[in-house]
Motif scaffolding. Structure first.
Motif, short mmCIF file in Angstrom:
data_model
loop_
_atom_site.label_atom_id
_atom_site.label_comp_id
_atom_site.label_asym_id
_atom_site.label_seq_id
_atom_site.Cartn_x
_atom_site.Cartn_y
_atom_site.Cartn_z
N GLY A 82 1.23 -1.32 -0.04
CA GLY A 82 -0.09 0.03 0.27
C GLY A 82 1.02 1.28 -0.22
N ASN A 83 1.12 2.28 0.65
CA ASN A 83 1.48 3.14 1.54
C ASN A 83 2.62 3.02 2.15
OD1 ASN A 83 0.73 3.01 3.58
ND2 ASN A 83 -0.76 5.16 3.79
N GLY A 84 3.23 1.56 1.84
CA GLY A 84 4.39 1.60 2.80
C GLY A 84 4.29 1.34 4.31
N VAL A 85 2.57 1.11 5.06
CA VAL A 85 2.06 0.91 5.73
C VAL A 85 1.73 -0.73 6.16
CG1 VAL A 85 1.10 1.81 8.07
CG2 VAL A 85 2.52 3.40 5.98
N VAL A 86 2.48 -0.79 7.21
CA VAL A 86 1.49 -2.30 7.54
C VAL A 86 1.30 -2.06 9.30
CG1 VAL A 86 2.18 -4.91 7.71
CG2 VAL A 86 2.91 -3.32 6.11
N VAL A 87 -0.82 -2.39 8.92
CA VAL A 87 -0.58 -2.95 10.08
C VAL A 87 -1.60 -4.20 10.89
CG1 VAL A 87 -2.72 -1.49 11.57
CG2 VAL A 87 -1.97 -0.63 9.87
N LEU A 88 -0.68 -4.42 11.93
CA LEU A 88 -1.32 -5.61 12.15
C LEU A 88 -1.97 -4.95 13.67
CD1 LEU A 88 2.39 -7.22 13.42
CD2 LEU A 88 1.07 -7.59 11.29
N LYS A 89 -3.09 -5.74 13.69
CA LYS A 89 -4.39 -5.45 14.94
C LYS A 89 -4.85 -5.90 15.08
CE LYS A 89 -7.11 -2.55 11.30
NZ LYS A 89 -7.88 -1.74 11.00
N ASN A 90 -5.60 -5.77 16.46
CA ASN A 90 -5.77 -6.78 18.20
C ASN A 90 -4.47 -7.83 18.04
OD1 ASN A 90 -7.79 -4.79 18.53
ND2 ASN A 90 -8.55 -6.20 16.49
N ILE A 91 -2.53 -7.32 18.22
CA ILE A 91 -1.69 -8.37 18.90
C ILE A 91 -2.13 -8.42 20.40
CG2 ILE A 91 0.36 -8.73 18.88
CD1 ILE A 91 -1.01 -8.97 16.34
N VAL A 92 -1.76 -9.34 20.46
CA VAL A 92 -2.23 -9.58 21.62
C VAL A 92 -0.37 -9.43 22.72
CG1 VAL A 92 -2.46 -11.30 23.81
CG2 VAL A 92 -4.32 -11.87 22.34
N HIS A 93 -0.41 -9.19 23.76
CA HIS A 93 0.93 -9.06 24.08
C HIS A 93 1.96 -8.30 23.39
CE1 HIS A 93 0.66 -11.63 27.52
NE2 HIS A 93 0.05 -12.84 26.74
N GLY A 94 0.89 -6.79 22.93
CA GLY A 94 1.71 -6.04 21.54
C GLY A 94 2.93 -5.48 21.75
N PHE A 95 3.66 -5.28 23.28
CA PHE A 95 5.06 -4.69 23.07
C PHE A 95 6.26 -5.81 23.55
CE2 PHE A 95 2.40 -1.48 25.06
CZ PHE A 95 2.77 -0.58 25.58
N GLU A 96 5.44 -7.43 23.71
CA GLU A 96 6.82 -8.25 24.02
C GLU A 96 7.02 -8.54 22.41
OE1 GLU A 96 3.58 -8.21 25.78
OE2 GLU A 96 4.55 -8.48 27.69
N VAL A 97 5.66 -8.34 20.99
CA VAL A 97 5.97 -8.25 20.51
C VAL A 97 6.86 -7.33 19.38
CG1 VAL A 97 4.58 -9.52 17.51
CG2 VAL A 97 3.88 -10.01 20.11
N ARG A 98 6.60 -6.40 19.70
CA ARG A 98 7.15 -5.12 18.92
C ARG A 98 8.95 -5.43 19.24
NH1 ARG A 98 10.27 -1.71 20.20
NH2 ARG A 98 10.91 -1.49 21.47
N GLN A 99 9.24 -5.45 20.59
CA GLN A 99 10.60 -6.35 21.01
C GLN A 99 11.51 -6.71 20.05
OE1 GLN A 99 12.57 -4.10 22.71
NE2 GLN A 99 13.93 -5.22 22.14
N MET A 100 10.76 -8.28 20.11
CA MET A 100 10.92 -9.66 19.46
C MET A 100 10.25 -9.02 17.55
SD MET A 100 9.01 -13.03 18.39
CE MET A 100 8.21 -13.09 20.24
N LEU A 101 9.75 -8.22 17.25
CA LEU A 101 9.76 -7.71 15.99
C LEU A 101 11.42 -6.59 15.68
CD1 LEU A 101 8.60 -7.63 12.82
CD2 LEU A 101 7.07 -5.96 13.69
N GLN A 102 11.39 -6.19 16.59
CA GLN A 102 13.02 -4.66 16.75
C GLN A 102 14.19 -5.97 16.17
OE1 GLN A 102 12.46 -1.39 16.12
NE2 GLN A 102 14.62 -2.18 15.17
N ASP A 103 14.47 -6.38 17.35
CA ASP A 103 14.98 -7.67 17.56
C ASP A 103 15.19 -8.36 15.87
OD1 ASP A 103 15.65 -7.13 20.49
OD2 ASP A 103 14.72 -8.61 20.78
N ALA A 104 14.13 -8.78 15.52
CA ALA A 104 14.38 -10.19 14.37
C ALA A 104 15.12 -8.44 12.82
CB ALA A 104 13.50 -10.62 13.66
N VAL A 105 14.39 -7.04 13.36
CA VAL A 105 15.18 -6.18 11.64
C VAL A 105 16.07 -6.11 12.20
CG1 VAL A 105 14.51 -3.71 11.78
CG2 VAL A 105 12.61 -5.24 11.38
N ASP A 106 16.42 -6.28 13.73
CA ASP A 106 17.99 -6.08 13.75
C ASP A 106 18.97 -6.61 12.92
OD1 ASP A 106 17.50 -2.89 15.20
OD2 ASP A 106 17.68 -3.38 16.74
N ALA A 107 18.20 -8.03 13.18
CA ALA A 107 19.46 -9.26 13.58
C ALA A 107 19.19 -9.71 11.46
CB ALA A 107 18.71 -10.49 14.14
#
Length: 149
Positions: A82-107
């Motif tokens: 789309g316009n370069g934005v991906v939305v993941l709606k209604n995620i359980v434990h969102g802050f933990e998933v964000r950290q896991m995603l950020q670690d995977a992005v950095d790796a």
């Protein structure tokens, strides 16, 4: 059915407002890609390479806070999403998933030899020539700098 390539790090169904997983959207994070699969009869797949993710934001409505969910908003340099934005709606434990995603992005960035400098500039990720980059400190005059003593 495995859509994204790589080792699966996290997978979750999108939840509805009361945290039950009765939806047809599945989010899958591997060590190389993020996959968003939607639909039952007509399926749609959105794959984003992790090194293209520039920013991850967490948003929470009042109902999401009550039920312990979050929405992750990913700013990517992938114009096929789309316009370069991906939305993941209604995620359980969102802050933990964000950290896991950020670690995977950095790796993924370090594995592909990419730095944050690759994404400075305009929406096309044009690099150092794009708008928003003023050339750095090349014309910095240290003698006339009235910094804090």
């Amino acid at each position: 059915m495995k859509v994204a390539s790589g080792n699966v790090l996290w997978q979750q169904r999108k939840r509805n407002w009361c945290r039950t997983p009765f939806t047809f959207t599945v989010y899958t994070l591997t060590d190389k890609e993020l996959s968003v699969k939607t639909g039952v009869l007509n399926e749609k797949f959105n794959l984003v390479k992790l090194f293209r993710i520039v920013d991850i934001s967490v948003e929470r409505t009042f109902l999401q806070r009550l039920f312990g969910m979050s929405t992750l908003v990913l700013d990517t340099r992938d114009q096929s999403s789309g316009n370069g934005v991906v939305v993941l709606k209604n995620i359980v434990h969102g802050f933990e998933v964000r950290q896991m995603l950020q670690d995977a992005v950095d790796a993924s960035r370090s594995e592909n030899g990419m730095t944050a400098r690759e994404f400075i500039g305009g929406p096309a990720g044009s690099g150092l020539e794009g708008p928003g980059f003023d050339g750095g400190f090349d014309d910095f005059d240290a003698e006339n700098y009235a910094g804090v003593q």
